[in-house]
Design a protein around this motif. Structure first.
Motif, mmCIF file in Angstrom:
data_model
loop_
_atom_site.group_PDB
_atom_site.id
_atom_site.type_symbol
_atom_site.label_atom_id
_atom_site.label_comp_id
_atom_site.label_asym_id
_atom_site.label_seq_id
_atom_site.Cartn_x
_atom_site.Cartn_y
_atom_site.Cartn_z
ATOM 1 N N ASP A 15 0.827 -1.213 0.000
ATOM 2 C CA ASP A 15 0.000 0.000 0.000
ATOM 3 C C ASP A 15 0.866 1.269 0.000
ATOM 4 N N ARG A 16 2.149 1.109 -0.242
ATOM 5 C CA ARG A 16 3.119 2.199 -0.375
ATOM 6 C C ARG A 16 3.388 2.936 0.936
ATOM 7 N N LEU A 17 3.003 2.343 2.029
ATOM 8 C CA LEU A 17 3.482 2.811 3.333
ATOM 9 C C LEU A 17 4.615 1.875 3.752
ATOM 10 N N CYS A 18 5.268 2.167 4.869
ATOM 11 C CA CYS A 18 6.441 1.378 5.250
ATOM 12 C C CYS A 18 6.262 0.740 6.617
ATOM 13 N N ASP A 19 6.643 -0.512 6.712
ATOM 14 C CA ASP A 19 6.726 -1.179 8.016
ATOM 15 C C ASP A 19 8.109 -0.921 8.596
ATOM 16 N N VAL A 20 8.156 -0.513 9.856
ATOM 17 C CA VAL A 20 9.459 -0.302 10.487
ATOM 18 C C VAL A 20 10.028 -1.671 10.856
ATOM 19 N N VAL A 21 11.158 -2.018 10.243
ATOM 20 C CA VAL A 21 11.769 -3.328 10.481
ATOM 21 C C VAL A 21 12.863 -3.221 11.534
ATOM 22 N N VAL A 22 13.640 -2.160 11.453
ATOM 23 C CA VAL A 22 14.737 -1.964 12.409
ATOM 24 C C VAL A 22 14.619 -0.547 12.953
ATOM 25 N N SER A 23 14.860 -0.414 14.253
ATOM 26 C CA SER A 23 14.905 0.945 14.801
ATOM 27 C C SER A 23 15.870 0.994 15.975
ATOM 28 N N SER A 24 16.400 2.159 16.220
ATOM 29 C CA SER A 24 17.313 2.317 17.353
ATOM 30 C C SER A 24 16.505 2.288 18.650
ATOM 31 N N ASP A 25 17.192 1.959 19.744
ATOM 32 C CA ASP A 25 16.483 1.891 21.034
ATOM 33 C C ASP A 25 15.966 3.265 21.453
ATOM 34 N N GLY A 26 16.681 4.272 21.068
ATOM 35 C CA GLY A 26 16.283 5.635 21.435
ATOM 36 C C GLY A 26 16.873 6.595 20.438
ATOM 37 N N PRO A 27 16.730 7.880 20.683
ATOM 38 C CA PRO A 27 17.323 8.846 19.744
ATOM 39 C C PRO A 27 18.848 8.755 19.752
ATOM 40 N N LEU A 28 19.446 8.872 18.565
ATOM 41 C CA LEU A 28 20.907 8.825 18.444
ATOM 42 C C LEU A 28 21.454 10.249 18.451
ATOM 43 N N ALA A 29 22.570 10.422 19.126
ATOM 44 C CA ALA A 29 23.205 11.750 19.165
ATOM 45 C C ALA A 29 23.777 12.074 17.785
ATOM 46 N N PRO A 30 23.727 13.337 17.401
ATOM 47 C CA PRO A 30 24.222 13.692 16.058
ATOM 48 C C PRO A 30 25.743 13.838 16.035
ATOM 49 N N ASP A 31 26.324 13.474 14.896
ATOM 50 C CA ASP A 31 27.760 13.702 14.712
ATOM 51 C C ASP A 31 27.956 14.229 13.287
ATOM 52 N N PRO A 32 27.904 15.551 13.127
ATOM 53 C CA PRO A 32 28.012 16.083 11.760
ATOM 54 C C PRO A 32 29.391 15.876 11.143
ATOM 55 N N TYR A 33 30.376 15.553 11.970
ATOM 56 C CA TYR A 33 31.735 15.315 11.448
ATOM 57 C C TYR A 33 32.213 13.935 11.897
ATOM 58 N N PRO A 34 31.728 12.848 11.283
ATOM 59 C CA PRO A 34 32.208 11.513 11.684
ATOM 60 C C PRO A 34 33.726 11.452 11.505
ATOM 61 N N GLN A 35 34.412 11.036 12.543
ATOM 62 C CA GLN A 35 35.881 11.083 12.513
ATOM 63 C C GLN A 35 36.465 10.170 11.446
ATOM 64 N N VAL A 36 35.733 9.136 11.090
ATOM 65 C CA VAL A 36 36.247 8.226 10.058
ATOM 66 C C VAL A 36 36.383 8.960 8.715
ATOM 67 N N ALA A 37 35.574 9.972 8.522
ATOM 68 C CA ALA A 37 35.605 10.711 7.253
ATOM 69 C C ALA A 37 36.246 12.093 7.395
ATOM 70 N N PHE A 38 36.076 12.693 8.539
ATOM 71 C CA PHE A 38 36.598 14.052 8.743
ATOM 72 C C PHE A 38 37.483 14.069 9.988
ATOM 73 N N PRO A 39 38.617 13.422 9.923
ATOM 74 C CA PRO A 39 39.455 13.336 11.131
ATOM 75 C C PRO A 39 39.918 14.718 11.593
ATOM 76 N N GLY A 40 39.817 14.913 12.887
ATOM 77 C CA GLY A 40 40.286 16.181 13.453
ATOM 78 C C GLY A 40 39.244 17.278 13.489
ATOM 79 N N TRP A 41 38.173 17.090 12.756
ATOM 80 C CA TRP A 41 37.118 18.123 12.748
ATOM 81 C C TRP A 41 36.215 17.918 13.958
ATOM 82 N N LYS A 42 35.986 18.998 14.694
ATOM 83 C CA LYS A 42 35.120 18.902 15.871
ATOM 84 C C LYS A 42 34.241 20.137 15.949
ATOM 85 N N CYS A 43 33.102 19.953 16.550
ATOM 86 C CA CYS A 43 32.219 21.103 16.729
ATOM 87 C C CYS A 43 31.591 21.056 18.109
ATOM 88 N N ASP A 44 31.791 22.096 18.872
ATOM 89 C CA ASP A 44 31.121 22.205 20.162
ATOM 90 C C ASP A 44 30.874 23.692 20.443
#
Lengths: 440, 264
Positions: A395-424
């Motif tokens: 019916d073109r709606l979506c069943d949630v199959v996987v979800s996190s236990d709670g809200p995930l904290a944001p990381d706009p600069y994942p260190q694996v891709a942007f090493p050394g970049w930090k924001c606070d």
């Protein structure tokens, strides 16, 4: 014999002009005194008092290719404002939402933003693509205003003048990659990265490449297409030829219709080759035949099918105003949460001023939205978001199959891709690391 | 209008009428006290002039009454014409809604959403603005959005072609009525008419002041005339702008349409 003046007879039958005037004035004053309170209450002549208003700007495209998705965001924000006003406004002010049309043109976003701020808008809500957000960014920074951005994006950005309400890759794509590599996700080993040719897909796929490096997963292809591409048959042939068992789809807009059709026509079985889309919502799925989309996967923080009382109440309230066939999507939920968070912030600050509102966000505030609680991380000014992976139903709606236990904290600069970049922003703001080339 | 009377439309009908009548009567009475003594001297010095003034006043009243009557009819016709445009606009929108409901999805659904949104905007936002004499701007964006989305649709069968042609005809009719409605937001009697009306009312009162009668009679009879003049002026001012004041066009046609759309 003359009669003394005090004994002269009075002609009581005749009315003199002086007496008429005197009694007329007395009668008028008496009438005015009696009638004035009911006739001219508070000297307002009965004119109903109007609440003082505060203007906000809604920056959405209402015509052009981006209109349908963006218009829904405008509707959600208008609905929120109407509810605020019905409940007495914010700090005693009625909110006046102004929504000029940005016509799906990136160059119009900064122009409209400038006009809105010139007209006294205390905050801006909207933008759709990263290009539009980046075009408005210098305006809000120069004018020290706040932009509330409700769409998922690639990260690699943080501004004091933007509150980011959408997911960044560590809340959306990266958890999905981990699940797809796991047993329940099918232990997928061959990924094909497919995207539209602009900043979001390219940056996201750069982060994906870094994330998957050394995990044993092979990236069997990475291709980009212009937004108006309608022929995906050749790339689908290459996907089959290279034996991909997962397609990470960052195609945006109407190209998805053609892509899903090409996959269906090529007989790609969703059970064997998972198409995981980051920029497809229930709204987009309406445009596709159910046979083309059923069984594929969609990444989102919110789905219309999220089964919570808050979601049911929100959808019912919105539909009672805008129609019972309205479909809900991730960005709509983010827009709803952001405008409500702004209200909370203004009320706590006791002011509409940018700095006062920002101080409240810096202290960390949250809102219980339809998809769960959203909190703004004071360090990055990004939202904490649930991770949800949905599978498209017939019916073109979506069943949630996987979800996190709670809200995930944001990381706009994942260190694996942007090493050394930090924001606070609570500790000095953005600390740039070494320059990174996403094409590298 | 020669001066801004916009605040006047915010006053409830009974009070506005009372205010206008009161203003005319007060002006007449004030003149009767201040001006009349001087004018009366002029009349008393010329025997028979009182009769002449009575004759001129009755002639003047006929012409002035005709003028006021015609102007009142014109103002009412403006209201009626605006009301017809509103009804036509809502009818065209209703027909368009029916047409697009037969479109294949997602076009049909998108267009239904957009038409509902337009109707809702007209009722909730455009009408209050029109009642303040402001031409609503964001309705144009919504109308363009409907037009844009309609043009996106490419008919694939002859049936769809016929349906699309009819929808395009309806939207053009709707846009035409919409433009007429917006035009009438600030429509009103020309400045010259207002000047003639107010100067005429002043001459009427002036002639009454010149009558040499007992003071009380002057106040009562002149006051009645002034009150009626005030009432006529109130009627014309109230009807002057079709979307303002008590005698104005209501959004009922759109409200009924919106209710029907929401029942779908």
């Amino acid at each position: 014999m003359p009669v003394p003046p005090d004994t002269q007879p009075l002609n009581r039958g005749a009315v003199t002009r002086r007496e008429t005037l005197r009694s007329g004035v007395a009668a008028t004053l008496a009438a005015a005194r009696v009638l004035a309170p009911s006739l001219f209450v508070g000297c307002s002549l009965g004119i109903p008092p109007r609440a003082p208003t505060v203007r906000i700007g809604l920056l959405h495209s209402q015509t052009g290719p981006l209109a349908i998705g963006s218009t829904s965001l405008r509707d959600v924000e208008v609905d929120a404002v109407e509810r605020f006003n019905a409940a007495g406004g914010i700090l005693g002010f009625s909110i006046d939402p102004r929504a000029p049309d940005t016509r799906s043109r990136t160059d119009l976003f900064p122009k409209r933003a400038t006009t809105l701020l010139d007209d006294g808008a205390v905050a801006l809500f909207g933008c759709w693509s990263s290009a539009s957000r980046k075009a408005v960014l210098p305006i809000v920074e120069e004018r020290d205003s706040l932009l509330f951005y409700p769409v998922q994006y690639e990260g690699n950005e943080s501004s004091r003048n933007v509150i980011y309400g959408g997911q960044v890759p560590n809340q959306q794509v990266l958890p999905a990659l981990d699940w797809l590599r796991s047993g329940p996700g099918g232990e997928r080993k061959k990924f094909f990265l497919l995207g539209s040719d602009y900043v979001y897909p390219r940056t996201t796929n750069f982060i994906v490449r870094k994330w998957l490096a050394g995990t044993g997963v092979e990236i069997v292809g990475e291709e980009y297409f212009s937004l108006d591409t309608e022929d995906f048959a050749p790339v689908v042939a290459r996907i089959r030829e290279r034996g991909a068992d997962c397609i990470l789809n960052t195609v945006n807009g109407s190209g998805n219709i053609a892509l899903f059709a090409a996959l269906a026509e090529a007989g790609i079985d969703p059970a064997k080759v998972a198409l995981v889309s980051t920029s497809v919502s229930e709204d987009d799925l309406r445009s596709m035949p159910a046979a083309h989309s059923a069984g594929h996967w969609v990444l989102s923080s919110y789905f219309q099918t999220v089964d919570t009382p808050a979601n049911a109440a929100w959808m019912a309230g919105f539909r009672s105003e805008f129609g019972h066939d309205r479909v809900f999507g991730d960005s709509m939920e983010a827009a709803w949460c952001l405008i409500n968070l702004w209200k909370v912030a203004v009320e706590q600050a006791g002011s509409f001023a940018t700095e006062a509102v920002r101080q409240v966000f810096a202290a960390g505030i949250g809102f219980d939205g339809p998809g769960g609680r959203m909190t703004i991380d004071p360090a990055t000014q990004h939202a904490t978001k649930h991770f949800r992976l949905g599978r498209v139903r017939p019916d073109r709606l979506c069943d949630v199959v996987v979800s996190s236990d709670g809200p995930l904290a944001p990381d706009p600069y994942p260190q694996v891709a942007f090493p050394g970049w930090k924001c606070d922003w609570t500790k000095g703001g953005l600390q740039p690391g070494p320059e990174v080339s996403i094409d590298g | 209008m020669p001066f801004d009377l916009s605040w006047f439309y915010d006053i409830p009908t009974a009070r506005a009428a009372l205010l206008m009548v009161g203003a005319f009567v007060a002006f007449y009475w004030a003149g009767a006290v201040v001006v009349r003594p001087f004018l009366r001297i002029f009349v008393r010095r010329a025997p028979g002039l009182n009769d002449l003034i009575g004759y001129i006043l009755s002639c003047f009243c006929v012409f002035y009454g005709l003028l006021l009557g015609l102007i009142a009819v014109t103002a009412y016709q403006n209201v009626e014409s605006a009301e017809q445009n509103v009804t036509r606009e809502a009818a065209a929108l209703s027909a368009l809604y029916e047409d697009v409901s037969r479109y294949p999805e997602p076009h049909g659904q998108d267009l239904r959403w957009l038409i509902r949104d337009y109707t809702r905007y007209v009722i909730k936002y455009a009408w209050p603005l029109q009642q303040q004499g402001i031409i609503p701007e964001e309705g144009t964006i919504r109308a363009e959005a409907i037009f844009d989305r309609l043009l996106d649709f490419e008919p694939k069968t002859s049936g769809e072609e016929i349906l699309h042609a009819e929808a395009l005809r309806q939207i053009n009719h709707f846009l035409e009525c919409r433009r007429l409605r917006l035009h009438s937001v600030r429509a009103g009697l020309p400045r010259a008419m207002w000047i003639v009306m107010f100067v005429g009312a002043f001459f009427n009162i002036l002639l009454c002041w010149m009558f040499d009668t007992r003071f009380l009679t002057q106040l009562v009879l002149g006051g009645i005339l002034a009150a009626y003049l005030g009432l006529m002026m109130y009627l014309i001012v109230d009807m002057n702008q079709p979307f303002r004041g008590e005698v104005s066009v209501s959004p009922e046609a759109f409200e009924l349409l919106y209710l029907r759309m929401m029942e779908d």
